[in-house]
Design a protein around this motif. Structure first.
Motif, short mmCIF file in Angstrom:
data_model
loop_
_atom_site.label_atom_id
_atom_site.label_comp_id
_atom_site.label_asym_id
_atom_site.label_seq_id
_atom_site.Cartn_x
_atom_site.Cartn_y
_atom_site.Cartn_z
N UNK A 61 0.87 -1.18 0.00
CA UNK A 61 0.00 0.00 0.00
C UNK A 61 0.91 1.23 0.00
N UNK A 62 0.87 1.98 -1.06
CA UNK A 62 1.88 2.98 -1.40
C UNK A 62 1.78 4.24 -0.55
N UNK A 63 2.87 4.63 0.14
CA UNK A 63 2.86 5.91 0.87
C UNK A 63 2.98 7.11 -0.06
N UNK A 64 2.93 8.29 0.57
CA UNK A 64 3.04 9.57 -0.13
C UNK A 64 4.34 10.24 0.30
N UNK A 65 5.17 10.61 -0.67
CA UNK A 65 6.44 11.28 -0.40
C UNK A 65 6.21 12.79 -0.37
N UNK A 66 6.47 13.40 0.77
CA UNK A 66 6.29 14.84 0.93
C UNK A 66 7.61 15.50 1.29
N UNK A 112 10.05 13.11 -7.30
CA UNK A 112 11.21 12.23 -7.50
C UNK A 112 11.19 11.08 -6.49
N UNK A 113 10.93 11.39 -5.25
CA UNK A 113 10.90 10.33 -4.23
C UNK A 113 9.62 9.49 -4.34
N UNK A 114 8.56 10.10 -4.83
CA UNK A 114 7.33 9.31 -5.04
C UNK A 114 7.58 8.20 -6.06
N UNK A 115 8.26 8.55 -7.15
CA UNK A 115 8.56 7.53 -8.15
C UNK A 115 9.61 6.55 -7.63
N UNK A 116 10.55 7.03 -6.83
CA UNK A 116 11.57 6.14 -6.26
C UNK A 116 10.93 5.07 -5.39
N UNK A 117 9.89 5.42 -4.66
CA UNK A 117 9.18 4.42 -3.85
C UNK A 117 8.60 3.33 -4.74
N UNK A 118 7.93 3.73 -5.82
CA UNK A 118 7.36 2.73 -6.73
C UNK A 118 8.45 1.84 -7.31
N UNK A 148 11.29 -3.30 -7.77
CA UNK A 148 12.60 -3.96 -7.76
C UNK A 148 12.67 -5.00 -6.65
N UNK A 149 11.94 -4.77 -5.57
CA UNK A 149 11.92 -5.72 -4.46
C UNK A 149 11.13 -6.98 -4.77
N UNK A 150 10.38 -6.96 -5.87
CA UNK A 150 9.63 -8.14 -6.28
C UNK A 150 8.14 -8.06 -6.05
N UNK A 151 7.64 -6.89 -5.70
CA UNK A 151 6.19 -6.74 -5.53
C UNK A 151 5.48 -7.03 -6.84
N UNK A 152 4.32 -7.69 -6.75
CA UNK A 152 3.56 -8.02 -7.94
C UNK A 152 2.55 -6.97 -8.33
N UNK A 153 2.39 -5.96 -7.47
CA UNK A 153 1.43 -4.91 -7.75
C UNK A 153 1.69 -3.71 -6.86
N UNK A 154 0.95 -2.64 -7.12
CA UNK A 154 1.00 -1.42 -6.32
C UNK A 154 -0.43 -0.99 -6.03
N UNK A 155 -0.68 -0.61 -4.78
CA UNK A 155 -1.99 -0.07 -4.40
C UNK A 155 -1.78 1.39 -4.03
#
Length: 348
Positions: A24-29, A38-44, A49-56
């Motif tokens: 469950x994706x946080x918000x970079x502020x 930039x950090x928002x995309x870095x989180x995704x 890269x860690x192997x997650x199969x999806x993003x919420x």
């Protein structure tokens, strides 16, 4: 015309149905409480890269208030762009909240941005009857495939009995349910509804019970219902807790999916729950739940700080020290080395 799960691109449906880790994706502020793109995309990039199969995205961990400050569309767009970089099937799930008009609008926007399903929060329907809520779900399902969401009452959810889940699973465009009441009785209500609807082959179960992750993934739920002969299994996780230490979480999910419930693996349930307790600030009624996730990501360099949109939200006194102590006790449940080795690439 809305999107149906039968229309998903190759690989997406099998990714969901096989079971995967979906953070469950946080918000970079930044310090001004503005989005740091930039950090928002870095989180995704980190999660994938860690192997997650999806993003919420646009869900509770992203902070529902993104809608009040014009960030709902930008955060969805950034995650979709990051997912497109890898060329692999990624299940994109967008949060949808509010009454029917709002939820339908959000579903349409998600569809336009390439998302595959919406995680439908029903918190706005407190006090409504079951018929009203089911009608709402059907209306949103006309736009996008649905992931049901049993949100725990402590953070705004409402009680939903087995009768609701049976009717919900009768909606053909329902593809999954995130079970997150943090309550074993309520968890069984969802499973009973799925079983009685005969929907186990279509509706994939994901744990959102951050307090019982390993137990959920290992348990065969032998629900007795007509036509339900095989035990139901929770195959994946859509979790706020998996927004941190994600590489370790992906490995844990793989172990749970590929092994019997051995005593050694079952022992991890308590360890993961202990880690979750300090990140989610259970001692203070989840006051610092989002800031706790931010604190882990800040220490790793993925976020600049722990800021939330609401200035009143932050770490509780002593929470940071508790996170440090838990990480020292269970270093195998962290992924600091993985993040350190790849951080500059994700931030580029």
């Amino acid at each position: 015309m809305g999107l149906r799960w039968q229309d998903w691109p190759n690989g997406v449906l099998s990714r969901l149905r096989d079971g995967c880790a979906i953070p469950a994706h946080p918000l970079a502020l930044n310090a001004r409480r503005e989005m740091d793109a930039r950090r928002q995309k870095a989180l995704s990039r980190y999660y994938l890269a860690a192997g997650a199969g999806g993003l919420a995205v646009g869900v509770h961990t992203t902070q529902f208030a993104i809608r009040d400050v014009g960030l709902f569309e930008p955060v969805l767009r950034i995650a979709a762009e990051a997912a497109a970089e890898g060329g692999q099937p990624v299940v994109l799930v967008a949060g949808a909240i509010g009454r029917t008009d709002q939820a339908v609008r959000e579903a349409r926007l998600a569809r336009a941005l390439g998302y595959h399903a919406v995680l439908l929060s029903l918190a706005a329907w407190k006090g409504a009857g079951e018929d009203e809520i089911i009608a709402h779900c059907r209306a949103v399902a006309e736009e996008m495939p649905l992931v049901g969401f049993y949100l725990q009452p402590a953070v705004g959810g409402l009680p939903l009995p087995a009768s609701f889940w049976k009717r919900f699973c009768g909606i053909d465009n329902v593809v999954a349910i995130k079970i997150a009441p943090f309550n074993r009785y309520a968890t069984l209500d969802v499973l009973r509804g799925v079983a009685e609807a005969g929907a186990a082959g279509r509706v994939t179960l994901y744990t959102g019970n951050d307090d019982h992750i390993v137990g959920d993934l290992l348990t065969p739920f032998a629900i007795r219902a007509p036509g339900c002969e095989a035990p139901l299994r929770i195959l994946g996780g859509l979790l706020g807790h998996w927004s941190v230490w994600t590489r370790a979480a992906v490995g844990l999910h793989a172990r749970c999916r590929g092994a019997a419930a051995t005593p050694g693996l079952l022992a991890l349930d308590a360890q993961v729950t202990e880690m979750n307790a300090v990140v989610f600030d259970v001692a203070n009624g989840f006051h610092g739940v989002i800031a706790g996730c931010h604190e882990v990501l800040r220490r790793q360099g993925l976020l600049e700080g722990t800021w939330c949109l609401d200035p009143k939200e932050g770490l509780s006194p002593g929470q940071a020290e508790l996170i440090s102590a838990a990480a020292l006790r269970y270093p195998d449940l962290t992924d600091d080395d993985f993040v350190r080795a790849n951080l500059n690439t994700w931030l580029s």
